[in-house]
Design an enzyme around this catalytic site. Structure first.
Site, PDB file in Angstrom:
ATOM      1  N   HIS A 121       6.974 -32.074 -26.062  1.00  0.00           N
ATOM      2  CA  HIS A 121       6.885 -32.931 -24.877  1.00  0.00           C
ATOM      3  C   HIS A 121       5.636 -32.650 -24.053  1.00  0.00           C
ATOM      4  O   HIS A 121       5.578 -33.014 -22.884  1.00  0.00           O
ATOM      5  CB  HIS A 121       8.143 -32.767 -24.015  1.00  0.00           C
ATOM      6  CG  HIS A 121       9.388 -33.212 -24.716  1.00  0.00           C
ATOM      7  ND1 HIS A 121       9.617 -34.530 -25.056  1.00  0.00           N
ATOM      8  CD2 HIS A 121      10.455 -32.514 -25.193  1.00  0.00           C
ATOM      9  CE1 HIS A 121      10.772 -34.616 -25.694  1.00  0.00           C
ATOM     10  NE2 HIS A 121      11.301 -33.407 -25.794  1.00  0.00           N
TER      11      HIS A 121
ATOM     12  N   TRP B 115      -3.675  -1.947  -1.451  1.00  0.00           N
ATOM     13  CA  TRP B 115      -3.681  -3.246  -2.117  1.00  0.00           C
ATOM     14  C   TRP B 115      -4.198  -4.217  -1.072  1.00  0.00           C
ATOM     15  O   TRP B 115      -3.552  -4.454  -0.046  1.00  0.00           O
ATOM     16  CB  TRP B 115      -2.276  -3.637  -2.568  1.00  0.00           C
ATOM     17  CG  TRP B 115      -2.260  -4.903  -3.379  1.00  0.00           C
ATOM     18  CD1 TRP B 115      -2.655  -5.040  -4.669  1.00  0.00           C
ATOM     19  CD2 TRP B 115      -1.802  -6.192  -2.949  1.00  0.00           C
ATOM     20  NE1 TRP B 115      -2.492  -6.344  -5.072  1.00  0.00           N
ATOM     21  CE2 TRP B 115      -1.966  -7.068  -4.048  1.00  0.00           C
ATOM     22  CE3 TRP B 115      -1.278  -6.691  -1.772  1.00  0.00           C
ATOM     23  CZ2 TRP B 115      -1.626  -8.409  -3.989  1.00  0.00           C
ATOM     24  CZ3 TRP B 115      -0.940  -8.025  -1.706  1.00  0.00           C
ATOM     25  CH2 TRP B 115      -1.105  -8.877  -2.808  1.00  0.00           C
TER      26      TRP B 115
ATOM     27  N   GLU C 278       9.870 -14.286 -19.788  1.00  0.00           N
ATOM     28  CA  GLU C 278       9.566 -12.920 -19.366  1.00  0.00           C
ATOM     29  C   GLU C 278       8.498 -12.289 -20.280  1.00  0.00           C
ATOM     30  O   GLU C 278       7.591 -11.593 -19.805  1.00  0.00           O
ATOM     31  CB  GLU C 278      10.854 -12.080 -19.343  1.00  0.00           C
ATOM     32  CG  GLU C 278      10.675 -10.592 -19.104  1.00  0.00           C
ATOM     33  CD  GLU C 278       9.916 -10.228 -17.823  1.00  0.00           C
ATOM     34  OE1 GLU C 278       9.721 -11.092 -16.957  1.00  0.00           O
ATOM     35  OE2 GLU C 278       9.501  -9.064 -17.715  1.00  0.00           O
TER      36      GLU C 278
ATOM     37  N   LYS D 245       2.836  -3.073  -7.221  1.00  0.00           N
ATOM     38  CA  LYS D 245       4.297  -3.108  -7.210  1.00  0.00           C
ATOM     39  C   LYS D 245       4.783  -3.223  -5.767  1.00  0.00           C
ATOM     40  O   LYS D 245       4.047  -2.919  -4.846  1.00  0.00           O
ATOM     41  CB  LYS D 245       4.814  -1.808  -7.829  1.00  0.00           C
ATOM     42  CG  LYS D 245       6.032  -2.024  -8.701  1.00  0.00           C
ATOM     43  CD  LYS D 245       6.278  -0.836  -9.572  1.00  0.00           C
ATOM     44  CE  LYS D 245       7.549  -1.013 -10.366  1.00  0.00           C
ATOM     45  NZ  LYS D 245       7.413  -2.040 -11.405  1.00  0.00           N
TER      46      LYS D 245
ATOM     47  N   CYS E 276       0.864  -1.172   0.000  1.00  0.00           N
ATOM     48  CA  CYS E 276       0.000   0.000   0.000  1.00  0.00           C
ATOM     49  C   CYS E 276       0.906   1.228   0.000  1.00  0.00           C
ATOM     50  O   CYS E 276       2.099   1.139   0.244  1.00  0.00           O
ATOM     51  CB  CYS E 276      -0.875   0.018   1.245  1.00  0.00           C
ATOM     52  SG  CYS E 276      -1.843  -1.487   1.418  1.00  0.00           S
TER      53      CYS E 276
ATOM     54  N   GLU F 293       0.221 -10.423 -17.590  1.00  0.00           N
ATOM     55  CA  GLU F 293      -0.123  -9.500 -16.507  1.00  0.00           C
ATOM     56  C   GLU F 293      -0.794  -8.223 -16.973  1.00  0.00           C
ATOM     57  O   GLU F 293      -1.596  -7.662 -16.231  1.00  0.00           O
ATOM     58  CB  GLU F 293       1.076  -9.204 -15.588  1.00  0.00           C
ATOM     59  CG  GLU F 293       2.169  -8.344 -16.162  1.00  0.00           C
ATOM     60  CD  GLU F 293       3.297  -8.108 -15.156  1.00  0.00           C
ATOM     61  OE1 GLU F 293       4.459  -8.109 -15.582  1.00  0.00           O
ATOM     62  OE2 GLU F 293       3.022  -7.906 -13.965  1.00  0.00           O
TER      63      GLU F 293
ATOM     64  N   ARG G  79       1.423   1.229  -5.994  1.00  0.00           N
ATOM     65  CA  ARG G  79       1.610   0.322  -4.857  1.00  0.00           C
ATOM     66  C   ARG G  79       0.305  -0.377  -4.475  1.00  0.00           C
ATOM     67  O   ARG G  79       0.297  -1.227  -3.588  1.00  0.00           O
ATOM     68  CB  ARG G  79       2.137   1.105  -3.652  1.00  0.00           C
ATOM     69  CG  ARG G  79       3.492   1.738  -3.891  1.00  0.00           C
ATOM     70  CD  ARG G  79       3.944   2.508  -2.684  1.00  0.00           C
ATOM     71  NE  ARG G  79       4.337   1.634  -1.608  1.00  0.00           N
ATOM     72  CZ  ARG G  79       5.578   1.281  -1.306  1.00  0.00           C
ATOM     73  NH1 ARG G  79       6.576   1.758  -2.023  1.00  0.00           N
ATOM     74  NH2 ARG G  79       5.838   0.485  -0.308  1.00  0.00           N
TER      75      ARG G  79
ATOM     76  N   LYS H 253       4.901 -10.768 -19.083  1.00  0.00           N
ATOM     77  CA  LYS H 253       4.467  -9.398 -19.394  1.00  0.00           C
ATOM     78  C   LYS H 253       3.098  -9.413 -20.051  1.00  0.00           C
ATOM     79  O   LYS H 253       2.218  -8.654 -19.702  1.00  0.00           O
ATOM     80  CB  LYS H 253       5.511  -8.790 -20.346  1.00  0.00           C
ATOM     81  CG  LYS H 253       5.955  -7.424 -20.163  1.00  0.00           C
ATOM     82  CD  LYS H 253       6.695  -6.996 -18.949  1.00  0.00           C
ATOM     83  CE  LYS H 253       6.439  -7.652 -17.667  1.00  0.00           C
ATOM     84  NZ  LYS H 253       7.431  -7.574 -16.667  1.00  0.00           N
TER      85      LYS H 253
ATOM     86  N   ASN I 190       0.672   0.433   5.973  1.00  0.00           N
ATOM     87  CA  ASN I 190       1.230  -0.382   4.900  1.00  0.00           C
ATOM     88  C   ASN I 190       1.919  -1.570   5.546  1.00  0.00           C
ATOM     89  O   ASN I 190       2.649  -1.399   6.517  1.00  0.00           O
ATOM     90  CB  ASN I 190       2.246   0.456   4.097  1.00  0.00           C
ATOM     91  CG  ASN I 190       3.026  -0.384   3.104  1.00  0.00           C
ATOM     92  OD1 ASN I 190       2.514  -1.371   2.589  1.00  0.00           O
ATOM     93  ND2 ASN I 190       4.260   0.015   2.836  1.00  0.00           N
ATOM     94  N   GLY I 191       1.676  -2.783   5.015  1.00  0.00           N
ATOM     95  CA  GLY I 191       2.324  -3.972   5.579  1.00  0.00           C
ATOM     96  C   GLY I 191       1.295  -4.901   6.188  1.00  0.00           C
ATOM     97  O   GLY I 191       0.120  -4.845   5.850  1.00  0.00           O
TER      98      GLY I 191
HETATM   99  C1  F6R Z   1       6.279  -8.298 -13.201  1.00  0.00           C
HETATM  100  C2  F6R Z   1       6.684  -7.695 -11.955  1.00  0.00           C
HETATM  101  C3  F6R Z   1       6.839  -8.577 -10.777  1.00  0.00           C
HETATM  102  C4  F6R Z   1       8.098  -8.182 -10.011  1.00  0.00           C
HETATM  103  C5  F6R Z   1       8.216  -9.017  -8.739  1.00  0.00           C
HETATM  104  C6  F6R Z   1       9.484  -8.719  -7.984  1.00  0.00           C
HETATM  105  O1  F6R Z   1       6.221  -7.349 -14.211  1.00  0.00           O
HETATM  106  O2  F6R Z   1       6.890  -6.518 -11.866  1.00  0.00           O
HETATM  107  O3  F6R Z   1       6.901  -9.907 -11.158  1.00  0.00           O
HETATM  108  O4  F6R Z   1       9.192  -8.389 -10.827  1.00  0.00           O
HETATM  109  O5  F6R Z   1       7.120  -8.752  -7.926  1.00  0.00           O
HETATM  110  O6  F6R Z   1       9.564  -7.380  -7.649  1.00  0.00           O
HETATM  111  P1  F6R Z   1      10.936  -6.710  -7.281  1.00  0.00           P
HETATM  112  O7  F6R Z   1      11.789  -6.752  -8.493  1.00  0.00           O
HETATM  113  O8  F6R Z   1      10.599  -5.334  -6.841  1.00  0.00           O
HETATM  114  O9  F6R Z   1      11.532  -7.544  -6.179  1.00  0.00           O
END
Ligand code: F6R
Length: 588
Positions: A482, A72, A459, A583, A2, A466, A27, A463, A96-97
């Protein structure tokens, strides 16, 4: 995960906090709320939904001090009642937390007659403050914090105090000074407002008023805060007028590559790092999500440069089943935010077992930097879009530097040359739209590659899923037959990456396997001959700028980021704020 904000100034607090919250929304964006205090009264407006939902309601909040929150959801659904701030008596709180012992505290408080209005863990904090308060805010905060288990950061408004208090344990709080005084979960929120910033020490609290900021330790002894100027990076980037942060950040890929290499070369610590890696008995890379995907590439690069075993581990798994490290082992913890709970836990466990921990991170003041023996900066600048893009590219650059013990300057030069092409691609990659359209019209999308392209495929798939919510997977093209081939039909798209001439024939085999099952194929390649051969036979073929095979992941990953971005827009989603995500994943 958050975002919290506090403001103590002379202007209207609600409007200021609203602007700061907008910058923290990455966040979490399940709900938002603001409390202000004026003449001994607290005024609160909160709503489920995004920060923007507050715009009308907060107009009636008076006062020049206040706190705000963007959520969040962890405990309790995204409802108005569960939105922060939570109010009890003279107090309003944002958090937050996670409060690990909230259930125990809640039953204790409920038994003493307190009524709870939400399902959150956070509401107990407001009740504890009200319970402990006897006229001294700092003491009430101290006593309350002593009861809370877990990692958290809080901001507290009290009707009897002209300002607010903040406190933290294991979660960041940044204090800001300018024409007014501030606190926030992230320095981004203070950009353009505060002139100086200071990181609140773990276990400390700060009393913030329009006149100043007083920092106290856990026993209420004064601590002298060390303020520094807000760096240019922290003040935010300008001049790139993009509709979304995701595109703007993809367009920073090239700059991130150049800056990350330059920072490594100018740090002067390369020799010591190289000798530590060269004498390691094991190198373990840990990370989550995109950072883990970068670690997969890192393991390949470091494995080619050093003699010891190099493995990439998902941090959430490594913390439960840690590899057997020794004092000669090196752990590289990869994390954009530096706040990811699993990565911090895994690195902490490996360090306690003797390993030397290197934090590869984009955020210089983050929790992982405090834990690590050494910090390796990824110079991506603030990354706001929830989906990581430029930070991933920066992590790749950082791994290249680590994997070049005798030729870092030369490798940097080559990376900078590729960066020029990455830049052009990021600004002109219109062909991404063609493949994005195929993606959103498919039931599933498989990203396939061989060699280093496998990591890029994984990756690229993350992307796409998500931000566009299209089902997707990334795997080695060798694995197709396989199992996954069973899913291929005309409703399924395979995006086949081909960047290494030595592996091109093997990739072409995968294309044939998909075509013969009537599957759709999009080729993404840096090889002109592969493009020429396949473009008439597949649904789409995108010829990217040529790049040496070991550096092609910069180009290919940028292309896949652009595809994901375009797919999100075609599917009608906000690429910056994917549903259910946030994030800085500070919870387990
Ligand atoms: C995907 C993404 C997440 C972060 C993951 C780790 O686009 O952003 O998968 O990569 O949550 O986050 P960090 O790098 O901040 O530890």
């Amino acid at each position: 995960m958050c975002g919290i904000v506090g403001y103590a100034g002379r202007g209207g607090a609600a409007g200021e906090i609203f602007e700061c919250l907008k910058k923290l929304e990455y966040r979490g964006y399940d709900s938002a709320g603001i409390s202000t205090a004026d003449r001994g009264e607290i005024f609160t407006f909160k709503r489920s939904g995004r920060v923007q939902c507050l715009s009308e309601g907060i107009k009636s909040l008076p006062g020049s001090v206040g706190i705000g929150h963007t959520r969040w959801a962890t405990h309790g659904a995204a409802t108005d009642a569960n939105a922060h701030p939570h109010v009890s008596g003279a107090f309003s709180v944002v958090h937050n937390g996670m409060i690990e012992n909230y259930a125990e505290l809640k039953s204790e408080l409920a038994a003493s007659g307190r009524k709870f209005l939400s399902q959150t863990d956070s509401e107990v904090i407001a009740h504890l403050l009200d319970y402990y308060y006897d006229g001294d805010l700092a003491d009430a905060v101290r006593l309350t914090c002593a009861r809370l288990k877990g990692c958290w950061a809080i901001a507290v408004l009290c009707t009897h105090f002209d300002g607010f208090a903040v406190a933290c344990r294991g979660m960041p709080v940044i204090l800001g000074r300018g024409d007014a005084n501030y606190a926030a979960s992230d320095v981004n929120a203070l950009a353009g407002r505060a002139r100086e910033r200071c990181i609140l020490g773990d276990g400390c609290m700060a009393l913030v008023t329009p006149r100043g900021i007083q920092v106290l330790d856990g026993a209420l002894a004064p601590v002298k805060p060390v303020f520094g100027a807000l760096g240019a990076e922290e003040e935010g980037e300008s001049g790139q007028d993009c509709a979304h942060y995701m595109l703007r950040e993809i367009r920073c890929n090239a700059r991130t590559m150049r800056r990350t290499c330059a920072a490594f070369l100018s740090s002067g610590g390369g020799a010591e790092l190289y000798s530590r890696l060269a004498s390691a008995d094991m190198i373990v890379l840990v990370g989550c999500g995109t950072a883990y995907n970068a670690a997969l590439a890192g393991a390949r690069l470091l494995g080619g440069a050093y003699d010891c075993p190099v493995t990439a581990r998902l941090a959430g798994e490594a913390r439960c089943d840690p590899p057997r490290v020794t004092r000669r082992s090196v752990c590289i913890a990869v994390s954009q935010s530096g706040e990811t709970a699993d990565t911090i836990a895994a690195a902490g466990i490996l360090r306690a077992a003797g390993a030397y921990v290197i934090a590869m991170t984009n955020v210089g003041y983050s929790a992982i930097t405090r834990l690590a023996d050494r910090v390796l900066p990824v110079c991506a600048g603030p990354e706001i879009c929830v989906a990581a893009t430029k930070s991933y590219i920066g992590q790749l650059a950082c791994f290249h530097m680590l994997a070049s013990p005798s030729c870092a300057a030369l490798r940097s030069k080559c990376i900078c040359a590729v960066a020029d092409d990455v830049e052009k691609l990021a600004f002109d990659g219109e062909y991404a739209l063609v493949i994005a359209r195929l993606c959103v019209n498919s039931r599933a999308v498989f990203f396939l590659g061989r060699g280093a392209d496998v990591e890029v495929a994984v990756e690229g798939s993350l992307k796409l899923k998500e931000v566009s919510y299209v089902f997707s997977d990334g795997l080695s093209a060798a694995e197709l037959k396989h199992g996954t081939l069973a899913l291929v039909d005309e409703g399924v798209l395979s995006v086949v990456l081909v960047t290494d001439a030595a592996l091109a024939d093997k990739c072409k085999n995968a294309v044939e396997q998909v075509l013969s099952r009537r599957g759709r194929v999009a080729v993404v390649t840096t090889l002109a001959d592969v493009h020429a051969e396949l473009c008439g036979r597949v649904d789409a073929s995108w010829l990217l700028p040529a790049a040496p095979a070991h550096l092609a992941h910069f180009v290919a990953a940028t292309a896949l980021q652009l595809i994901a971005y375009r797919a999100a827009l075609l599917a009608g989603h906000d690429p910056d704020k994917p549903r259910n995500l946030a994030k800085s994943v500070t919870v387990e």
